[in-house]
Design a protein around this motif. Structure first.
Motif, mmCIF file in Angstrom:
data_model
loop_
_atom_site.group_PDB
_atom_site.id
_atom_site.type_symbol
_atom_site.label_atom_id
_atom_site.label_comp_id
_atom_site.label_asym_id
_atom_site.label_seq_id
_atom_site.Cartn_x
_atom_site.Cartn_y
_atom_site.Cartn_z
ATOM 1 N N ALA A 92 3.457 -2.696 -9.507
ATOM 2 C CA ALA A 92 3.476 -3.436 -10.988
ATOM 3 C C ALA A 92 5.256 -3.624 -11.095
ATOM 4 N N ALA A 93 6.010 -2.596 -10.896
ATOM 5 C CA ALA A 93 7.363 -2.648 -10.997
ATOM 6 C C ALA A 93 8.006 -3.295 -9.897
ATOM 7 N N PHE A 94 7.524 -3.236 -8.559
ATOM 8 C CA PHE A 94 8.067 -4.116 -7.556
ATOM 9 C C PHE A 94 7.865 -5.763 -7.852
ATOM 10 N N ARG A 95 6.488 -5.804 -8.355
ATOM 11 C CA ARG A 95 6.451 -7.525 -8.456
ATOM 12 C C ARG A 95 7.003 -8.096 -9.708
ATOM 13 N N ASP A 96 7.446 -7.139 -10.733
ATOM 14 C CA ASP A 96 7.990 -7.474 -12.040
ATOM 15 C C ASP A 96 9.516 -7.742 -11.321
ATOM 16 N N LEU A 97 10.163 -6.973 -10.707
ATOM 17 C CA LEU A 97 11.468 -7.141 -10.169
ATOM 18 C C LEU A 97 11.515 -8.156 -9.529
ATOM 19 N N LEU A 98 10.717 -8.643 -8.613
ATOM 20 C CA LEU A 98 10.873 -9.801 -7.491
ATOM 21 C C LEU A 98 10.787 -10.950 -8.441
ATOM 22 N N ARG A 99 9.824 -11.033 -9.412
ATOM 23 C CA ARG A 99 9.889 -12.106 -10.287
ATOM 24 C C ARG A 99 11.071 -12.429 -10.963
ATOM 25 N N ARG A 100 11.749 -11.253 -11.617
ATOM 26 C CA ARG A 100 13.151 -11.513 -12.223
ATOM 27 C C ARG A 100 13.992 -12.007 -11.394
ATOM 28 N N VAL A 101 14.182 -11.563 -10.220
ATOM 29 C CA VAL A 101 15.329 -11.950 -9.306
ATOM 30 C C VAL A 101 14.939 -13.246 -9.062
ATOM 31 N N ALA A 102 13.717 -13.744 -8.559
ATOM 32 C CA ALA A 102 13.382 -15.118 -8.264
ATOM 33 C C ALA A 102 13.373 -16.233 -9.523
ATOM 34 N N CYS A 103 13.237 -15.570 -10.663
ATOM 35 C CA CYS A 103 13.421 -16.403 -11.996
ATOM 36 C C CYS A 103 14.908 -16.499 -12.207
ATOM 37 N N GLY A 137 0.747 -1.382 -0.111
ATOM 38 C CA GLY A 137 -0.012 -0.047 0.149
ATOM 39 C C GLY A 137 0.829 1.216 -0.147
ATOM 40 N N GLY A 138 2.015 1.231 0.443
ATOM 41 C CA GLY A 138 2.883 2.250 0.628
ATOM 42 C C GLY A 138 3.346 2.737 -0.923
ATOM 43 N N LEU A 139 2.947 1.925 -1.896
ATOM 44 C CA LEU A 139 3.628 1.904 -3.361
ATOM 45 C C LEU A 139 2.403 2.385 -3.923
ATOM 46 N N ASP A 140 2.338 3.345 -5.274
ATOM 47 C CA ASP A 140 1.295 3.457 -6.129
ATOM 48 C C ASP A 140 1.436 2.375 -7.199
ATOM 49 N N GLU A 141 0.189 2.460 -7.801
ATOM 50 C CA GLU A 141 -0.136 1.244 -8.718
ATOM 51 C C GLU A 141 1.117 0.871 -9.729
ATOM 52 N N ARG A 142 1.736 1.848 -10.242
ATOM 53 C CA ARG A 142 2.962 1.658 -10.981
ATOM 54 C C ARG A 142 4.087 1.159 -10.380
ATOM 55 N N GLN A 143 4.280 1.418 -9.343
ATOM 56 C CA GLN A 143 5.474 1.140 -8.246
ATOM 57 C C GLN A 143 5.158 -0.494 -8.022
#
Length: 164
Positions: free
Chosen positions: A130-141, A122-128
């Motif tokens: 989405a970016a956080f989820r994408d970065l987390l996915r990239r690191v995990a992958c 909730g401390g992040l806006d919608e764009r952030q």
């Protein structure tokens, strides 16, 4: 100096620990009677969204010891959420398949979990977010080389495309 100030710049492990603890604290109560709570949720989600050909492959994919996985699956079978079926490609192996009850249960739980995740971020806006989820996915992958027989990227990509 507050803990937030002390950890603001760099204790990566602490940041991950806080996030993981908050995730478990937020999500576990939402899972109700699901056997094994977040572990059961991960298994059920992977069965629905992944394509693990055997119970052993499912265990490897989720980094769960194969003998422990047997007990986890037993409890999901008893709850009527999954079943073991012969694997058409290898009749000596069993594939874990979702039941209609398991599919509907997961669909409801995914909505609850998604709301909890959005609250955690909730401390992040919608764009952030989405970016956080994408970065987390990239690191995990990017870590999939640790366990070559499992491909977490395929499941993560599929799960992300299924989200509302």
């Amino acid at each position: 100096m507050t803990p937030q100030e002390r950890h603001a710049d760099g204790d990566f492990g602490w940041h991950l620990g806080v996030l993981l603890s908050a995730y478990h604290g937020s999500v576990t109560p939402l899972l109700g009677e699901l056997p094994h709570a977040t572990r059961g949720y991960q298994i059920l989600s992977t069965v629905v969204h992944g394509d693990q050909p055997t119970q052993a492959a499912l265990a490897a994919h989720l980094s769960i010891d194969r003998t422990v996985m047997t007990y986890l699956i037993d409890d999901l079978v008893k709850a009527g959420l999954v079943e073991r079926q012969l694997n058409p490609a290898d009749r000596r192996a069993r594939k874990i398949v979702v039941t209609p009850l398991g599919a509907s249960t997961l669909a409801e739980l995914e909505q609850r979990v998604r709301k909890a995740e959005e609250s955690l971020l909730g401390g992040l806006d919608e764009r952030q977010r989405a970016a956080f989820r994408d970065l987390l996915r990239r690191v995990a992958c990017g870590l999939r080389d640790i366990e070559p027989q499992a491909d977490p990227c395929d499941a993560a990509e599929h799960a992300l495309t299924e989200l509302p």
